[in-house]
Design an enzyme around this catalytic site. Structure first.
Site, PDB file in Angstrom:
ATOM      1  N   HIS A 183      -1.193  -5.789   2.248  1.00  0.00           N
ATOM      2  CA  HIS A 183      -2.432  -6.565   2.272  1.00  0.00           C
ATOM      3  C   HIS A 183      -2.135  -7.916   1.626  1.00  0.00           C
ATOM      4  O   HIS A 183      -1.743  -7.974   0.461  1.00  0.00           O
ATOM      5  CB  HIS A 183      -3.519  -5.855   1.442  1.00  0.00           C
ATOM      6  CG  HIS A 183      -4.510  -5.111   2.268  1.00  0.00           C
ATOM      7  ND1 HIS A 183      -4.749  -3.772   2.093  1.00  0.00           N
ATOM      8  CD2 HIS A 183      -5.349  -5.527   3.257  1.00  0.00           C
ATOM      9  CE1 HIS A 183      -5.686  -3.395   2.953  1.00  0.00           C
ATOM     10  NE2 HIS A 183      -6.072  -4.441   3.665  1.00  0.00           N
TER      11      HIS A 183
ATOM     12  N   GLU B  21       0.822  -1.217   0.000  1.00  0.00           N
ATOM     13  CA  GLU B  21       0.000   0.000   0.000  1.00  0.00           C
ATOM     14  C   GLU B  21       0.854   1.266   0.000  1.00  0.00           C
ATOM     15  O   GLU B  21       1.861   1.347   0.705  1.00  0.00           O
ATOM     16  CB  GLU B  21      -0.929   0.012   1.224  1.00  0.00           C
ATOM     17  CG  GLU B  21      -1.842  -1.201   1.339  1.00  0.00           C
ATOM     18  CD  GLU B  21      -2.873  -1.292   0.210  1.00  0.00           C
ATOM     19  OE1 GLU B  21      -3.042  -0.315  -0.546  1.00  0.00           O
ATOM     20  OE2 GLU B  21      -3.505  -2.357   0.084  1.00  0.00           O
TER      21      GLU B  21
ATOM     22  N   CYS C 129      -7.650  -1.757   8.401  1.00  0.00           N
ATOM     23  CA  CYS C 129      -6.273  -1.736   7.909  1.00  0.00           C
ATOM     24  C   CYS C 129      -5.842  -0.312   7.568  1.00  0.00           C
ATOM     25  O   CYS C 129      -4.773   0.146   7.986  1.00  0.00           O
ATOM     26  CB  CYS C 129      -6.131  -2.644   6.683  1.00  0.00           C
ATOM     27  SG  CYS C 129      -6.267  -4.399   7.111  1.00  0.00           S
TER      28      CYS C 129
HETATM   29  N1  PCA Z   1      -8.331  -6.782   6.855  1.00  0.00           N
HETATM   30  C1  PCA Z   1      -9.297  -5.728   7.084  1.00  0.00           C
HETATM   31  C2  PCA Z   1      -9.244  -5.462   8.566  1.00  0.00           C
HETATM   32  C3  PCA Z   1      -8.397  -6.511   9.165  1.00  0.00           C
HETATM   33  C4  PCA Z   1      -7.827  -7.257   8.026  1.00  0.00           C
HETATM   34  O1  PCA Z   1      -7.029  -8.181   8.098  1.00  0.00           O
HETATM   35  C5  PCA Z   1      -9.046  -4.493   6.208  1.00  0.00           C
HETATM   36  O2  PCA Z   1      -8.583  -4.646   5.083  1.00  0.00           O
HETATM   37  O3  PCA Z   1      -9.322  -3.383   6.653  1.00  0.00           O
END
Ligand code: PCA
Length: 199
Positions: free
Chosen positions: A165, A79, A141
């Site tokens: 991610h 990200e 996140c």
């Molecule tokens: N993914 C979610 C919240 C926790 C996670 O592992 C997100 O992308 O916000």
């Protein structure tokens, strides 16, 4: 001693029993490499607002790499940005729906300070598909990344903050758990050993 690197993942949420970001940290949650601290973050907006600044203040890591899972990707999404917006249609683990701002009066967005292109290269070197992403979402996140960058800037540490991610269905990367875990351990060792560039 203050860790050079803090690595975090998220607990399961939305009624699921596991979170792939936790599975990828795996053994490092129990015995992190030297210079590395690991933590599991809650999917709870109220708790995150308290816990993220506390980790910054008490651990004072030089770097913080956050991991979270993404429901519909086949690649590691490194990200680039966190935005000052909370939104979502799924209640967090405290039964709350997110809305409003991550930080009232805070900037519209922060750029990740741990070079996401470097993270892409790292995963590709391990044979794992990865790409840059400009969309960390508006859920827990994005919120944790925004808070870590915000408080890091205020406290002068962590100097570098980044977010990956990981695909919820990690097999869609074409690699097994051992390869993915090895890539995380290698990354942890590299990031814990090197000096920060962003200072
Ligand atoms: N993914 C979610 C919240 C926790 C996670 O592992 C997100 O992308 O916000």
């Amino acid at each position: 001693m203050e860790p050079s690197l803090l690595m975090t993942c998220f607990e399961p949420f939305a009624g699921r029993s596991t979170n792939t970001s936790m599975r990828l940290l795996g053994p490092m949650l129990v015995s992190p490499p030297s210079g590395v601290a690991t933590r599991v973050l809650p999917v709870d907006f109220k708790a995150l607002r308290r816990i993220v600044p506390r980790l910054v203040r008490t651990l004072r890591p030089k770097r913080w790499l956050l991991l979270g899972e993404h429901a519909s990707t086949e690649r590691m999404r490194c990200e680039r940005v966190a935005i000052n917006t909370l939104d979502g249609t799924v209640a967090d683990n405290n039964g709350r729906l997110p809305s409003g701002k991550a930080v009232r009066g805070g900037p519209a967005a922060y750029f990740a300070t741990l070079d996401p292109a470097r993270l892409v290269t790292h995963f590709e070197q391990h044979g794992i598909p990865a790409s840059l992403s400009d969309d960390a979402g508006t859920y827990a996140c994005n919120f944790a990344l925004y808070l870590a960058l915000h408080h890091g800037r205020r406290h002068g540490t962590p100097v570098e903050v980044g977010f990956v991610h990981v695909p919820r269905s990690y097999r869609r990367t074409g690699q097994g758990l051992q390869v993915l875990r090895a890539s995380m351990a290698d990354l942890a060792n590299k990031l814990a050993e090197e000096d920060c560039e962003a200072a």
